[in-house]
Design a protein around this motif. Structure first.
Motif, PDB file in Angstrom:
ATOM      1  N   ALA A  91      17.097 -10.325   0.263  1.00  0.00           N
ATOM      2  CA  ALA A  91      17.135  -8.823  -0.413  1.00  0.00           C
ATOM      3  C   ALA A  91      18.371  -8.965  -1.285  1.00  0.00           C
ATOM      4  CB  ALA A  91      17.855  -8.029   1.156  1.00  0.00           C
ATOM      5  N   SER A  92      18.828  -9.603  -1.384  1.00  0.00           N
ATOM      6  CA  SER A  92      20.013  -8.981  -2.709  1.00  0.00           C
ATOM      7  C   SER A  92      19.725  -8.973  -4.320  1.00  0.00           C
ATOM      8  CB  SER A  92      20.939  -9.987  -2.960  1.00  0.00           C
ATOM      9  OG  SER A  92      20.687 -10.977  -3.435  1.00  0.00           O
ATOM     10  N   GLY A  93      20.028  -9.069  -6.100  1.00  0.00           N
ATOM     11  CA  GLY A  93      18.970  -9.203  -6.260  1.00  0.00           C
ATOM     12  C   GLY A  93      19.251 -10.107  -7.509  1.00  0.00           C
ATOM     13  N   ARG A 140       5.026  -4.182 -10.061  1.00  0.00           N
ATOM     14  CA  ARG A 140       6.625  -2.993  -9.726  1.00  0.00           C
ATOM     15  C   ARG A 140       7.641  -3.386  -9.598  1.00  0.00           C
ATOM     16  NH1 ARG A 140       4.937   0.445  -4.442  1.00  0.00           N
ATOM     17  NH2 ARG A 140       6.935   1.478  -4.712  1.00  0.00           N
ATOM     18  N   GLY A 141       8.043  -5.041  -9.345  1.00  0.00           N
ATOM     19  CA  GLY A 141       9.409  -5.668  -9.830  1.00  0.00           C
ATOM     20  C   GLY A 141       9.704  -5.696  -7.718  1.00  0.00           C
ATOM     21  N   ILE A 142       8.829  -5.516  -7.291  1.00  0.00           N
ATOM     22  CA  ILE A 142       8.645  -5.312  -5.563  1.00  0.00           C
ATOM     23  C   ILE A 142       8.629  -7.362  -5.235  1.00  0.00           C
ATOM     24  CG2 ILE A 142       8.294  -5.292  -3.336  1.00  0.00           C
ATOM     25  CD1 ILE A 142       7.342  -2.395  -4.262  1.00  0.00           C
ATOM     26  N   THR A 160       9.790 -15.215  -5.556  1.00  0.00           N
ATOM     27  CA  THR A 160       8.698 -14.309  -4.601  1.00  0.00           C
ATOM     28  C   THR A 160       6.976 -15.145  -4.406  1.00  0.00           C
ATOM     29  OG1 THR A 160       7.037 -11.944  -4.918  1.00  0.00           O
ATOM     30  CG2 THR A 160       6.773 -13.550  -6.856  1.00  0.00           C
ATOM     31  N   GLY A 161       6.869 -14.396  -3.762  1.00  0.00           N
ATOM     32  CA  GLY A 161       5.435 -15.317  -2.926  1.00  0.00           C
ATOM     33  C   GLY A 161       5.612 -16.702  -2.510  1.00  0.00           C
ATOM     34  N   GLN A 162       6.919 -16.704  -2.230  1.00  0.00           N
ATOM     35  CA  GLN A 162       7.501 -18.320  -1.149  1.00  0.00           C
ATOM     36  C   GLN A 162       7.273 -17.850   0.190  1.00  0.00           C
ATOM     37  OE1 GLN A 162       7.722 -20.630  -3.654  1.00  0.00           O
ATOM     38  NE2 GLN A 162       6.478 -19.475  -4.283  1.00  0.00           N
ATOM     39  N   GLY A 174      11.178  -2.959  -7.504  1.00  0.00           N
ATOM     40  CA  GLY A 174      12.802  -3.435  -7.125  1.00  0.00           C
ATOM     41  C   GLY A 174      12.664  -3.725  -6.181  1.00  0.00           C
ATOM     42  N   GLY A 175      12.111  -3.207  -5.167  1.00  0.00           N
ATOM     43  CA  GLY A 175      12.597  -3.993  -3.547  1.00  0.00           C
ATOM     44  C   GLY A 175      12.169  -4.567  -3.031  1.00  0.00           C
TER      45      GLY A 175
END
Length: 257
Positions: free
Chosen positions: A237-239, A181-183, A245-247, A138-139
């Motif tokens: 960095a926030s929820g 992994r939710g990263i 992602t991947g942007q 989740g990182g």
């Protein structure tokens, strides 16, 4: 509670310029921030002191990047002060040749080329590789790229832009790899930013023309400062950024429009 309360972040090159703005913003959002530096211990300690004076938590770690064993040295220093990581910001980078000048393709030496890639591309790759066992599910991984990778770069920044082009590929591929992994992994791409690195040509009355020209590139009509980039990084960095992602995030103030 801040958006990053209870989290630990690491910002490479976190003591000066954009890195300092990122470090201070992440700390303001509640993260305990590792402020990495290569050579400027004074700047890193000043950043830590500023964060603590504002009620945040931070620590400085030293490791020269672009040399053999740099990733191992960085993580050894980090492990001595923290256990586990939630946010990694690969910010440290250089844009000049070994002699401190900007060079076009006719002047760049093999030594210049290797140094730029060692610091800007190889170091982040192996920092991530060695850091994956520390990065919690989740990182967040945030890589600092540049607007120069979209379209032709200035001739004297050709090698620098190439190093960041590799970072863009690294970002999108890593996002696919670490998604289970939710990263999330994203790249932030600034344009010209008013930092010490750019002070020689962007600040002062002598350089008023250059500043006016740079201001005119953005439809917002001004030059960015470090906080403009730090705030974008804070979102990633926030929820709140969990579905991004991947942007490649354009943080040039619309300079590419």
């Amino acid at each position: 509670m801040g958006a990053l309360s209870g989290k630990t972040a690491l910002v490479t090159g976190g003591g000066r310029g954009i890195g300092r703005a990122i470090s201070e913003r992440l700390a303001r959002d509640g993260a305990r921030v590792g402020v990495h530096y290569g050579h400027d211990e004074t700047a890193a300690k000043e950043t830590v002191a500023a964060i603590e004076a504002a009620g945040g938590r931070a620590f400085a770690i030293q490791a020269e990047l672009g040399v053999p064993g740099d990733a191992e040295a960085l993580w050894a220093a980090f492990d001595a002060q923290a256990e586990g990581l939630d946010v990694l910001v690969n910010n440290a980078g250089i844009n000049k040749a070994v002699d401190g000048t900007l060079k076009g393709i006719g002047e760049v030496t093999a030594e210049d080329f290797d140094r730029l890639f060692a610091v800007n591309t190889k170091a982040p790759f192996f920092i991530v590789q060695r850091g994956l066992t520390r990065l919690r599910d989740g990182g967040r991984i945030i890589n600092v790229s540049t607007g120069l990778t979209r379209g032709a770069a200035k001739p004297e920044l050709i090698a620098y832009a190439m190093t960041k082009g590799a970072i863009d590929v690294f970002t999108s591929t890593l996002a696919k790899d670490l998604g289970p992994r939710g990263i999330t992994v994203n790249a932030v791409a600034p344009g010209a930013v008013d930092t010490d690195m750019n002070a020689r040509w962007l600040r002062g009355e002598v350089n008023a023309e250059a500043r006016q020209r740079v201001s005119g590139i953005s439809p917002l009509g001004r030059v960015a400062d470090g906080t403009d980039i730090g705030d974008v990084v804070a979102f990633l960095a926030s929820g709140d950024s969990r579905w991004v992602t991947g942007q490649w995030i354009d943080a040039t103030g619309g300079a590419l429009l």
